[in-house]
Write an enzyme that holds these catalytic residues in place. Structure first.
Site, PDB file in Angstrom:
ATOM      1  N   ASP A   1       0.861  -1.181   0.000  1.00 35.83           N
ATOM      2  CA  ASP A   1       0.000   0.000   0.000  1.00 35.83           C
ATOM      3  C   ASP A   1       0.899   1.233   0.000  1.00 35.83           C
ATOM      4  O   ASP A   1       2.124   1.120   0.004  1.00 35.83           O
ATOM      5  CB  ASP A   1      -0.970  -0.028   1.183  1.00 35.83           C
TER       6      ASP A   1
ATOM      7  N   HIS B   1      -6.009 -21.952  10.145  1.00 38.12           N
ATOM      8  CA  HIS B   1      -7.389 -22.289   9.809  1.00 38.12           C
ATOM      9  C   HIS B   1      -8.117 -21.117   9.163  1.00 38.12           C
ATOM     10  O   HIS B   1      -8.779 -21.274   8.129  1.00 38.12           O
ATOM     11  CB  HIS B   1      -8.160 -22.773  11.042  1.00 38.12           C
TER      12      HIS B   1
ATOM     13  N   GLY C   1       1.079   3.671   2.252  1.00 38.97           N
ATOM     14  CA  GLY C   1       1.400   4.257   3.544  1.00 38.97           C
ATOM     15  C   GLY C   1       0.373   5.297   3.954  1.00 38.97           C
ATOM     16  O   GLY C   1       0.282   5.668   5.117  1.00 38.97           O
TER      17      GLY C   1
ATOM     18  N   CYS D   1     -13.852 -28.773   7.414  1.00 38.81           N
ATOM     19  CA  CYS D   1     -12.556 -28.249   6.980  1.00 38.81           C
ATOM     20  C   CYS D   1     -11.494 -29.342   6.939  1.00 38.81           C
ATOM     21  O   CYS D   1     -11.469 -30.235   7.777  1.00 38.81           O
ATOM     22  CB  CYS D   1     -12.132 -27.133   7.926  1.00 38.81           C
TER      23      CYS D   1
ATOM     24  N   CYS E   1      -7.417 -28.523  11.401  1.00 38.58           N
ATOM     25  CA  CYS E   1      -8.610 -29.348  11.597  1.00 38.58           C
ATOM     26  C   CYS E   1      -8.326 -30.846  11.459  1.00 38.58           C
ATOM     27  O   CYS E   1      -9.043 -31.659  12.025  1.00 38.58           O
ATOM     28  CB  CYS E   1      -9.716 -28.905  10.643  1.00 38.58           C
TER      29      CYS E   1
ATOM     30  N   ASP F   1      -8.074  -7.331   0.293  1.00 35.32           N
ATOM     31  CA  ASP F   1      -7.119  -7.692   1.343  1.00 35.32           C
ATOM     32  C   ASP F   1      -7.726  -7.330   2.678  1.00 35.32           C
ATOM     33  O   ASP F   1      -8.569  -6.421   2.758  1.00 35.32           O
ATOM     34  CB  ASP F   1      -5.823  -6.893   1.198  1.00 35.32           C
TER      35      ASP F   1
ATOM     36  N   CYS G   1      -8.087 -28.429   6.656  1.00 35.64           N
ATOM     37  CA  CYS G   1      -6.794 -27.754   6.820  1.00 35.64           C
ATOM     38  C   CYS G   1      -5.930 -28.532   7.824  1.00 35.64           C
ATOM     39  O   CYS G   1      -6.408 -29.443   8.496  1.00 35.64           O
ATOM     40  CB  CYS G   1      -6.978 -26.306   7.300  1.00 35.64           C
TER      41      CYS G   1
END
Lengths: 371, 371
Positions: free
Chosen positions: B93, B336, B95, B305, B310, B267, B307
Site C-alpha cells: 500500500d 485455519h 502508507g 474443513c 482441523c 485484502d 486444513c
C-alpha cells in the site's frame, strides 16, 4: 511394550556410551537431548517441526498439565500423544520440581506436598500416588517418581532428610504404578552435593530395580566443577544396563560433559527459552540477535548451519522480526536453537561411534569460545 | 514484466468475473483474497505455510516498513521478496492509510503529510513522491498511489477537497514512478459516500491510464447497505479491462458482495487478527475458541474443513493452548482462518466458472448464519 534399554557401544576413551531405548512409541538412540513441551506443546513449534528438527522424544510437565487443562481431560482426549499430536515417545516429570519451584506456600510432610497454584492461588495436595495417577492419565511412555529436588545450598542434615523421604516416596510410586508395559517408571537419585548421601540414595533407588534412573538435584546453581564432580561420582553408582537421565541440562558444555561421564538422556528448556528471547546458539558462540550490530547483517545466524532458518533468512530479517515483536522471530530462533542442540547430540553419537568424542568436544569448545 | 490483466470469463448472473493478473513474480487468479503481511511477515506464519494455504499474493504495509526496518535496508537486502523469503507477488500500500490512522498530530498540506511516528514520536514528512520512492526500494510487484482515505463521516466539502488532492497526488505518483516493467502503479478512487464525487474521482484517476484501480474509503464504519451501494456505483465507473481492488475487506459477506459487484482483489487483516485473538471462522459461523463450552470438545474447529489444524487438533486442545498463552494456539487458528478465506475465494472462482455464484452465496450465508 515396556521401555527396554540396550547399550550398543561403550566409548574407549571415557564413560560415554551409545544405546537404544525402546518405548511403546518408538526407539530412541542415546545419548539423547529431549526438547521440553511443558504445556503439551514445544513452545512455538508444531510436533511435525520438532520431529523434522531431529527430536526423538520430548518431555512434558505433569505439574502444568495437572493444573491446566487437567489430567482427566487429557485422558478423555485419548492421552497426551493424541491430545498434542505427537506420536513419538514422551517422558513426563513427576511434578515435584515445579511444586517446589513454582508452588507457593508449599508444606512438605511425609504424606506429600501441600501447595498453592501459581495461577489462581488454589490449594492442592500432591502425594507420590497422585503424581503417578496423573502421569497414568497422561499416558506418557516414561514417567518419573515423585521427588524433592533438594535446593542448593542445603545443609547435610536437610539433604539427608529430603533424600530419604524421596526414597520412601519412590517406593510408594513403584507400589502404586500398575501398567509397566505401557509406562516405564524411572527413579530419581538425590543427595545434593554430598557424596555419602548420593551413595545412599543410589543404593536405595537402584534396589527398586526400575527400568531407568535419573540424577536429580544438579545444575541448580552450584559451581560447574562441583556439578561435574558429583555427576561423575553418581553415574558410577548407577547400573550400566539401565538408562541414566540427567534432569534439566541443556547447555552445550553440560551436554558434552555429562555424556562423557556416562549420561544417556538430558532435557532442558534452554534452546526454546533463550530462542524466544532472541539468544541464538551458533558454532562460534551465542549471539543476541536483537543487538544493533546485526541490523544490516545479511548473513545467516550460523554460517555452518543448514537448518530451515539459516537457509532462508538473514540475521537482519530475524532482528527486524524481534524488533517489531513478530511471532515468526521466536519461531525461527527456536527452530535454529533446537536444531543446533539436536544436531550436536547427533554429532556426539557419531563421535562416540568413532571413539573421538574428546577430540570433537575440544574442537567444539575452541570454536564456540568456551575457555 | 509489467502487471497485465486478462478477463477470462464474465458471469452470466452478476458483475463478477474471472481473471488473470500477470506480475513479475507469478500469475494471480482473480478474484483473489490477499493475506496481509504488515511488517514483512504474515503474522505467525512462514511464507511456505502461507503459500500452502493457497495464497497467491500478499500485501505488505509501506508505512510500517518505512519506520522499521527502513526501506533502504530492505533495498540493501535485495528487496522485500528476498528479505522475507516470499517469492510470489507482493502488493504494497502507499502508507497513506496508516499515516492517517496511526500517525499522531498529522498535518495535511498540498505537498504531503506531516506526522509523528506511533513508535517513538519522531516527526516525518511524506510526499506522494516519497511513498513511491519507498515502494521502489521495497520492490513489490504492485505499488499504490499515495492517497487520503477520507474518514467516515465527512462532509461533502471536505470529501471533495480530499478527493481532489488525492487525484493530484496520483498524478505526481505516476510522474515520479519509473520502472513500470518491474512495478505496476495502481490508482485509488476516493470520494467517500458521495456518488458525484466518486464519479469525479473515477474519471480523473482512470484518465491516468494506470494498470489497475483500487476503491478506497469503503468499509470504514459506514452501514453495510451504503457500502454496497457506493461499491456497486463505483465499480461500474472503472474500466473492464483493468483489475479492481477493494481495499481492506475480508469478512465472508463483504467478499461475496464485492465480487458479485465486479471486484477482483481484496485484502484484510481479519483472518489473521481475529485468529490470534481466538476467533475462528467456520462453515457454521464464528466461534470463540477460548469459550468454556469447548473445554471438552474433542471435535475439530470446523467439521467441514480439511486444513492442517482441523485434521490434527481438537477444539479442546486449541482452547487449552489459548488458555495457557501458547504461541501454537495463534498459529493453528491463523492457519485455519487463512485457509477458510482462501478456500472460500477458490470456491467463489469455481462458482463463477459454473455461473452459480449467487446460489453458492445463498447456501453459504444460510449455513454461516448471516441473516
Amino acid at each position: 511394550m515396556a521401555a527396554k534399554f540396550e547399550v550398543i557401544k561403550e566409548s574407549q576413551e571415557c564413560k560415554a556410551r551409545l544405546g537404544k531405548l525402546y518405548t511403546p512409541h518408538g526407539i530412541v538412540e542415546t545419548p539423547v537431548f529431549m526438547p521440553v513441551g511443558t504445556q503439551a506443546t514445544v513452545k512455538a513449534m508444531t510436533p511435525e517441526e520438532v520431529k523434522t528438527l531431529g527430536a526423538q522424544i520430548i518431555l512434558a510437565n505433569t505439574y502444568h498439565l495437572y493444573l491446566r487443562p487437567g489430567h482427566e481431560l487429557i485422558r478423555e482426549a485419548g492421552g497426551i500423544h493424541k491430545f498434542m499430536n505427537w506420536n513419538g515417545p514422551i517422558l513426563t516429570d513427576s511434578g515435584g520440581f515445579q511444586v517446589f519451584s513454582l508452588g507457593d506456600l508449599r508444606k512438605i510432610t511425609e504424606e506429600g506436598v501441600e501447595f498453592r497454584s501459581y495461577i489462581d492461588g488454589s490449594k492442592h495436595f500432591l502425594r507420590p500416588e497422585d503424581s503417578i495417577e496423573i502421569q497414568n492419565c497422561l499416558g506418557s511412555d516414561i514417567i518419573m517418581a515423585f521427588d524433592e529436588c533438594t535446593p542448593y545450598p542445603s545443609t547435610w542434615e536437610y539433604t539427608k532428610e529430603s533424600m530419604e523421604r524421596t526414597g520412601r516416596w519412590a517406593e510408594r510410586c513403584k507400589e502404586y504404578h500398575e501398567d509397566w508395559d505401557k509406562q516405564s517408571l524411572f527413579g530419581i537419585v538425590q543427595g545434593g552435593m554430598y557424596k555419602d548421601l548420593r551413595e545412599k540414595s543410589a543404593e536405595q533407588i537402584t534396589s527398586l530395580n526400575l527400568p531407568g534412573y535419573a540424577i536429580g538435584g544438579l545444575s541448580v546453581g552450584e559451581p560447574k566443577e562441583l556439578m561435574y564432580d558429583i555427576l561423575e561420582f553418581t553415574t558410577l553408582l548407577l547400573p550400566e544396563n539401565k538408562p541414566r537421565y540427567l534432569m534439566g541440562v541443556g547447555s552445550p558444555d553440560y551436554l558434552f560433559e555429562s555424556v562423557i561421564r556416562g549420561v544417556d538422556m538430558a532435557d532442558c528448556v534452554l534452546p526454546t527459552r533463550i530462542g524466544r528471547n532472541g539468544t541464538v546458539l551458533t558454532s562460534r558462540g551465542k549471539i543476541i540477535i536483537k543487538n544493533g550490530i546485526y541490523k544490516r547483517d545479511f548473513g545467516k545466524l550460523d554460517e555452518e548451519c543448514d537448518c530451515y532458518t539459516c537457509t532462508h533468512y538473514s540475521r537482519a530479517y530475524i532482528r527486524h522480526l524481534f524488533n517489531v515483536h513478530e511471532i515468526l522471530g521466536a519461531r525461527l530462533t527456536t527452530i535454529h536453537n533446537l536444531y543446533f542442540l539436536l544436531k550436536l547430540m547427533e554429532n556426539i553419537r557419531e563421535a562416540i561411534k568413532q571413539d573421538r568424542l574428546l577430540e570433537y568436544r575440544d574442537e567444539f569448545y575452541k570454536k564456540f569460545g568456551y575457555v
